[in-house]
Scaffold this motif. Sequence first.
Motif, mmCIF file in Angstrom:
data_model
loop_
_atom_site.group_PDB
_atom_site.id
_atom_site.type_symbol
_atom_site.label_atom_id
_atom_site.label_comp_id
_atom_site.label_asym_id
_atom_site.label_seq_id
_atom_site.Cartn_x
_atom_site.Cartn_y
_atom_site.Cartn_z
ATOM 1 N N GLN A 238 0.830 -1.215 0.000
ATOM 2 C CA GLN A 238 0.000 0.000 0.000
ATOM 3 C C GLN A 238 0.858 1.256 0.000
ATOM 4 N N LEU A 239 1.960 1.227 0.773
ATOM 5 C CA LEU A 239 2.839 2.390 0.828
ATOM 6 C C LEU A 239 3.448 2.673 -0.540
ATOM 7 N N ASN A 240 3.836 1.629 -1.251
ATOM 8 C CA ASN A 240 4.384 1.836 -2.593
ATOM 9 C C ASN A 240 3.348 2.472 -3.517
ATOM 10 N N ALA A 241 2.090 2.040 -3.380
ATOM 11 C CA ALA A 241 1.029 2.635 -4.214
ATOM 12 C C ALA A 241 0.830 4.116 -3.892
ATOM 13 N N VAL A 242 0.798 4.447 -2.596
ATOM 14 C CA VAL A 242 0.617 5.854 -2.188
ATOM 15 C C VAL A 242 1.791 6.706 -2.659
ATOM 16 N N LEU A 243 2.994 6.166 -2.518
ATOM 17 C CA LEU A 243 4.163 6.911 -2.986
ATOM 18 C C LEU A 243 4.113 7.126 -4.484
ATOM 19 N N GLY A 244 3.574 6.149 -5.208
ATOM 20 C CA GLY A 244 3.410 6.331 -6.657
ATOM 21 C C GLY A 244 2.454 7.466 -6.959
ATOM 22 N N ASP A 245 1.346 7.503 -6.183
ATOM 23 C CA ASP A 245 0.408 8.617 -6.371
ATOM 24 C C ASP A 245 1.076 9.957 -6.060
ATOM 25 N N ALA A 246 1.862 9.996 -4.984
ATOM 26 C CA ALA A 246 2.555 11.245 -4.629
ATOM 27 C C ALA A 246 3.534 11.647 -5.712
ATOM 28 N N ARG A 247 4.215 10.663 -6.280
ATOM 29 C CA ARG A 247 5.169 10.965 -7.346
ATOM 30 C C ARG A 247 4.455 11.540 -8.566
ATOM 31 N N ALA A 248 3.287 10.977 -8.929
ATOM 32 C CA ALA A 248 2.520 11.487 -10.075
ATOM 33 C C ALA A 248 2.037 12.902 -9.805
ATOM 34 N N VAL A 253 2.707 18.926 -10.541
ATOM 35 C CA VAL A 253 3.133 20.227 -10.023
ATOM 36 C C VAL A 253 4.249 20.800 -10.874
ATOM 37 N N ASP A 254 5.215 19.971 -11.216
ATOM 38 C CA ASP A 254 6.321 20.442 -12.051
ATOM 39 C C ASP A 254 5.812 20.922 -13.401
ATOM 40 N N ALA A 255 4.846 20.188 -13.968
ATOM 41 C CA ALA A 255 4.317 20.596 -15.278
ATOM 42 C C ALA A 255 3.579 21.917 -15.182
ATOM 43 N N VAL A 256 2.793 22.077 -14.116
ATOM 44 C CA VAL A 256 2.034 23.321 -13.939
ATOM 45 C C VAL A 256 2.967 24.502 -13.735
ATOM 46 N N LEU A 257 4.014 24.303 -12.949
ATOM 47 C CA LEU A 257 4.972 25.380 -12.718
ATOM 48 C C LEU A 257 5.659 25.776 -14.013
ATOM 49 N N ALA A 258 6.006 24.790 -14.809
ATOM 50 C CA ALA A 258 6.633 25.106 -16.094
ATOM 51 C C ALA A 258 5.677 25.904 -16.971
ATOM 52 N N GLU A 259 4.417 25.462 -16.954
ATOM 53 C CA GLU A 259 3.419 26.193 -17.748
ATOM 54 C C GLU A 259 3.227 27.597 -17.214
ATOM 55 N N ALA A 260 3.274 27.765 -15.841
ATOM 56 C CA ALA A 260 3.093 29.089 -15.247
ATOM 57 C C ALA A 260 4.249 30.004 -15.595
ATOM 58 N N ALA A 267 -1.238 33.168 -15.160
ATOM 59 C CA ALA A 267 -0.707 32.929 -13.814
ATOM 60 C C ALA A 267 -1.814 32.660 -12.802
ATOM 61 N N ARG A 268 -2.967 33.428 -12.977
ATOM 62 C CA ARG A 268 -4.053 33.226 -12.008
ATOM 63 C C ARG A 268 -4.635 31.836 -12.138
ATOM 64 N N MET A 269 -4.768 31.405 -13.431
ATOM 65 C CA MET A 269 -5.314 30.055 -13.652
ATOM 66 C C MET A 269 -4.348 28.993 -13.119
ATOM 67 N N ALA A 270 -3.020 29.226 -13.322
ATOM 68 C CA ALA A 270 -2.036 28.251 -12.815
ATOM 69 C C ALA A 270 -2.064 28.196 -11.294
#
Length: 310
Positions: A238-248, A253-260, A267-270
């Motif tokens: 279960q921990l591996n599954a949760v960590l996978g979700d956190a990684r995704a 977040v990284d993609a949104v920041l790049a887009e922002a 910026a407001r939408m981001a």
Amino acid sequence: MEPQSDTPPIAHVEFKAIVLLVLITTLVCGFLLYVMYARGVFESTQRLVLVADDSEGVLVGMDLTFSGFPIGRVQRIELAPDGKARILIDVPRKDAHWLRTSSVFTMERGMVGETHIRAFTGLFTDPPLPEDSVRTVLRGDTSAEIPHLVAAARTLLDNLGTMTGTDSSLNTSLGNMQTATARLSGRYGLLGGALGSDDNARKLITTLDSANALLAKADQRVFGQRGVMDDAQATIIQLNAVLGDARASLKKVDAVLAEAQAVGANARMATNDLGVLRAEVDASLRKVTNLVEEINRKWPFARDTELKLP
């Protein structure tokens, strides 16, 4: 008138008597010469001098023997200036090769019987014994050894009496050995003898049985079916599954920041999207925290483990 004898007179009586005397003398001289020859008087000899503490039992004419055969004869006995006896022996040259520089000479006196002078040679490769050699003779006096034997026997008997006494170390050791043998023949055998009594052996066996039972129960609790290890394995999945979700979520977040960064107008939408993603990340982290708490509750070997999250 004297009666006349009918026996005729023997002719040449004086001459025949002289011849008879000469013949007898010749026979006696021949016999003496033969005896002297047989005794080795005319043999070529070499002189050997043996030095002893005393010459008791030694006589002139006594033989020096080697392996039981006479090879020399005592000719004279002298008293040396140092108080020792010098025994002069003539050894025929034909028998002198039995004597070497390493030869040993002994004078043995028994309790009953004559004194014997013997020669012993161990290495015939050694040089021959020179003429007029002086050697010390070793004494083997049986009567002189009797006091030493009596003293040694007395000491041995005293030691034997001490060893077999009631309070002796040997008797004590035998008693301890008997006690140990009795323990070995008891119910618990060698274990009882090693621990001192059957009661101690029984206590040890009971303790071992209890320890074995405890280990079996712990093994069943940890490694058995539905044990701690199974629960820990499920929790780790279960921990591996949760960590996978956190990684995704972090990748989002990284993609949104790049887009922002690329589009300043949006910026407001981001920012709104970041709020949503932040909520998702917080939810994932809460799941991780709950799983860690569950692991600490089920895992008995790491109750104080602290997991610090960023």
